[in-house]
Each structure stands twice: as C-alpha cells, then as structure tokens.
Design a protein around this motif. Structure first.
Motif, short mmCIF file in Angstrom:
data_model
loop_
_atom_site.label_atom_id
_atom_site.label_comp_id
_atom_site.label_asym_id
_atom_site.label_seq_id
_atom_site.Cartn_x
_atom_site.Cartn_y
_atom_site.Cartn_z
N GLU A 20 0.94 -1.25 -0.23
CA GLU A 20 0.39 -0.48 -0.09
C GLU A 20 1.07 1.16 -0.17
N CYS A 21 1.52 1.26 0.64
CA CYS A 21 2.59 2.06 0.80
C CYS A 21 3.65 2.33 -0.36
N ILE A 22 3.83 1.68 -1.24
CA ILE A 22 5.35 1.78 -2.72
C ILE A 22 3.92 1.98 -2.78
N LEU A 23 2.36 1.72 -3.19
CA LEU A 23 1.55 2.29 -4.20
C LEU A 23 1.65 3.36 -4.02
N ARG A 24 0.90 4.46 -2.98
CA ARG A 24 1.14 5.13 -2.14
C ARG A 24 1.56 6.21 -3.17
N ALA A 25 2.73 5.12 -2.72
CA ALA A 25 4.23 6.82 -3.01
C ALA A 25 4.50 6.37 -5.14
N GLU A 26 3.94 5.84 -5.05
CA GLU A 26 3.58 5.96 -7.10
C GLU A 26 2.90 6.36 -7.86
N LYS A 27 1.61 6.89 -6.23
CA LYS A 27 0.57 7.29 -6.99
C LYS A 27 0.49 9.15 -6.22
N TYR A 28 1.20 9.40 -5.28
CA TYR A 28 1.58 11.26 -5.03
C TYR A 28 3.22 10.67 -5.54
N GLY A 29 3.67 10.75 -5.29
CA GLY A 29 5.79 10.58 -5.57
C GLY A 29 5.67 11.47 -6.77
N SER A 30 6.64 11.78 -6.98
CA SER A 30 7.23 13.42 -8.07
C SER A 30 7.48 12.16 -9.12
N TYR A 31 7.18 12.70 -10.27
CA TYR A 31 7.70 12.09 -11.54
C TYR A 31 9.10 12.37 -11.52
N SER A 32 9.98 12.56 -11.27
CA SER A 32 11.62 12.81 -11.29
C SER A 32 12.20 11.72 -10.99
N ARG A 33 11.54 10.98 -9.97
CA ARG A 33 11.92 9.72 -9.36
C ARG A 33 11.14 8.26 -9.12
N LYS A 34 11.58 7.27 -9.80
CA LYS A 34 10.91 6.08 -9.66
C LYS A 34 10.63 5.41 -8.43
N GLY A 35 9.96 5.01 -7.85
CA GLY A 35 10.18 4.71 -6.07
C GLY A 35 9.63 4.75 -5.15
N ILE A 36 9.49 3.77 -4.28
CA ILE A 36 10.38 5.31 -3.00
C ILE A 36 11.27 4.68 -1.86
N VAL A 37 12.14 5.53 -1.27
CA VAL A 37 13.09 5.36 -0.54
C VAL A 37 12.92 4.41 0.73
N LYS A 38 13.83 3.59 0.89
CA LYS A 38 13.86 2.18 1.92
C LYS A 38 13.50 3.08 3.47
N SER A 39 14.59 3.88 3.71
CA SER A 39 13.91 5.24 5.08
C SER A 39 12.59 5.41 4.89
N GLN A 40 12.16 5.73 3.90
CA GLN A 40 10.48 6.44 4.31
C GLN A 40 10.02 5.25 4.25
N LEU A 41 10.02 4.63 3.03
CA LEU A 41 9.25 3.04 3.34
C LEU A 41 9.12 2.38 4.83
N ILE A 42 9.73 2.49 5.83
CA ILE A 42 10.09 1.60 6.72
C ILE A 42 9.40 2.63 7.55
N LYS A 43 9.59 4.11 7.58
CA LYS A 43 8.71 4.41 8.41
C LYS A 43 7.52 4.96 8.12
N TYR A 44 6.92 4.80 7.19
CA TYR A 44 5.49 4.39 7.04
C TYR A 44 4.64 4.00 7.35
N CYS A 45 5.65 2.20 7.40
CA CYS A 45 5.13 1.02 7.80
C CYS A 45 4.97 0.86 8.91
N ALA A 46 5.77 2.07 9.85
CA ALA A 46 6.01 1.65 11.07
C ALA A 46 6.77 0.07 11.24
N LEU A 47 7.83 -0.02 11.42
CA LEU A 47 8.34 -1.17 11.85
C LEU A 47 9.97 -1.08 11.87
#
Lengths: 102, 238
Positions: A20-47
């Motif tokens: 869900e976090c990756i898909l959300r980032a793909e939806k709202y993320g910047s077009y210059s960079r593809k994907g979500i940064v690992k550290s952000q992903l870990i924070k988003y998922c609270a893992l």
C-alpha cells in the motif's frame, strides 16, 4: 512448518501495508524519481529495520517488488517499486476486503 | 510511451481501488448507524418495563393463585437489557473504529494535494502506523470476529426470551390464570408499554435477520481472506 492463523494474518498485515505504501508513493510521488526510498518506506509502515529487511527481501524474491540504487548527493539511496504481480496481490486483498466484484 | 501509459493505468487502477475501499468503509459506517438505532430503542423499552415494575401489582397485597409474578416482568427486562448491552458494546467498538477511518480520510485528503518528496516529514502520512487502508480493513475483521462470537450468545438469549414471551402472552392469557398483564392503575400507559414490547419483539426479529445476513456474508469473506493469507505466506515462503 505450518503457521498459525494469527501468524498468517500478522505476515499479511505487514506485506499489504508495504504494498500500500509503495503504491501510494507511486500515486503521489514525484515524477523525477521512480519508487519510494527505503528509509521512508520503513517509517511509513512503522516497522523495525530488521523486520522490514526480512519482508522486503522475501517480497523481492517473490517478485512483488523491485529495488534499485540511485545516487543522492554523495550517498546512495535504495528505492522500491511495485511489480505487476505485487499490484495484483494488493488488488486481490482490497477486493476481498471491500467485497468488490472480481 | 507505452511505459508512461501503463504507469497512468496503474495509478488509475490504484485510485479506483482506494475509492472502492473507502466506499466499502462508508457502507460499514451505515451498518454502524443501523446497529445503534435498535439497541437504543430496546434499552428504552426495557427501562420503562423496569421502572413500572412496582406499579404492576407485583408488590400489591393481591394473593390470588397464579397471580402476576415478579419473575414475569423481570425476565424479559433483564434478558433484553443483556442483549441491548451486547449490541451497545458492538456500537462502541464500531465508533472507536470510525474515528480511525475519519483520521485516515483527513490525512488522505491532505496528502492527495501534496506529493511525497524525499525530505518531507513522513510522520503524518496516511499510510503511517495509525492509519492505512490495510490496517482499517484488519480492524474491521478483528472487531467482527469478536462481535460474531457475542452474536451467538445474543441469539441464545433471544431464544429464551421468545419462549418466555410465548408462554406469558399467549399460553397463560388463553388458558386461564391471571391475565398476561395485571390490572394497572393507569391502563393507558400500560397499553402503550404493551405495544412497545410487541414492537420490540417484531423489530428484534428483523434486526436478527439483518445481522444473520450480515454475518453469513462475513463468513464467506473471512474464508476467502484466510485462503489469500495462506497463499501469500506460501509465495513468500514465510
């Protein structure tokens, strides 16, 4: 080894939250960079970092996500993207839960 | 070009999925509202029953055989009080969950207007620890599993209530003994209570049918979800 239903569930909560976090980032993320940064992903998922590493590796080898490295100033960052298979699994999950038609 | 098109399609698909998920959440909210209406009515009727107990002749000096028993009024009142308490417990469960959903919707709206950048603080993300669609779905599942167990107990209580209701209203009234309701001092008020009690039983039957349908659908969904969870664990070799 056969897992208990609770274990199946807790695994799935983490996996679907990551997708869900990756898909959300793909939806709202910047077009210059593809994907979500690992550290952000870990924070988003609270893992915890170790738990996240374990699941991210498993998801990558199952073909749910792909990772690539990009330069970030003098450092390098790891980015994660969803694959069609990962998107499909998340779609199934939402459809079952939201009782949407296949 | 084709990559760009497929990416747009994927985003569109995700937006539709999120919308579908949120529509479902709204349907669950409506279910919550309907679930609360009946328990409030039932509690009101039972409170009236209890409040009027002393005036029903129970405490009078009438010592006729087969007279109206304290048990006759206290049974339905206490049973339905228990049932209503269960239903209210369920409502509290769902109100708690509703807050999480509102939190998610607010954050979702906020983030749909801002793109994620690498240096952005992610603490308030809609996909954060407290609110993601996945966690909302699992909250619903967890609550429903508890409510389903309570619902089985509620059904048992309802069966007991129906047995008492038939015996009290029809059998005793038809075949002699004291009248189903004692001669009250204020007959108009008592006939209103009687009508409310009948209405309560009728509404309760509809409510239970509605809940049975709801849980029948839930059982099917939970089976699908369990199969899906097993499939995912197998694919990931967990």
């Amino acid at each position: 080894m056969k897992l208990s239903e609770t274990k199946y569930r807790s695994n799935n909560v983490i996996i679907q939250t990551i997708l869900e976090c990756i898909l959300r980032a793909e939806k709202y993320g910047s077009y210059s960079r593809k994907g979500i940064v690992k550290s952000q992903l870990i924070k988003y998922c609270a893992l915890k970092a170790t738990t996240a590493d374990k699941y991210l590796k498993k998801m990558e080898s199952a073909g749910y996500i792909i990772s690539h490295v990009e330069p970030w100033g003098e450092r390098e960052i790891i980015l994660y993207e969803s694959t069609p298979k990962g998107k499909e699994r998340y779609e199934w999950f939402v459809k079952i839960n939201a009782e949407l038609k296949e | 070009m084709s990559n760009g098109t497929s990416s747009k399609n994927d985003i569109h698909k995700y937006v539709n999925l999120e919308k579908g998920g949120l529509d479902y959440v709204k349907r669950e909210k409506n279910y919550l509202k309907l679930s609360i209406i009946y328990p409030i009515f039932s509690l009101f009727v039972q409170l009236l029953n209890l409040l009027l107990l002393p005036y029903n002749g129970i405490l009078s000096s009438d010592h006729r055989p087969d007279q109206f028993f304290f048990f006759d009024m206290f049974s339905p009142a206490s049973i339905l009080l228990v049932i209503s308490s269960f239903f209210l417990a369920k409502a509290i469960f769902l109100i708690h969950w509703k807050r999480k959903v509102e939190n998610y919707e607010k954050l979702s709206a906020k983030f749909s207007n801002e793109s994620i950048s690498i240096d952005k603080d992610v603490q308030d993300s809609p996909a954060g620890s407290n609110s993601s669609l996945t966690k909302i779905f699992y909250d619903i599942v967890r609550n429903m599993e508890v409510i389903r167990k309570i619902f089985i107990i509620v059904n048992a209580f309802f069966c007991y209530y129906v047995i008492w209701f038939i015996q009290f209203t029809f059998i005793r009234g038809q075949f002699g003994g004291a009248p189903p309701m004692p001669p009250p001092s204020d007959s108009e008020n008592f006939s209103i209570i009687q009508v409310l009690n009948y209405l309560n039983v009728v509404v309760m039957i509809f409510y239970l049918v509605y809940e049975w349908k709801h849980f029948y659908r839930w059982n099917k969904k939970l089976t699908k979800l369990r199969d899906f969870e097993k499939k995912i664990s197998k694919e990931l070799d967990l």
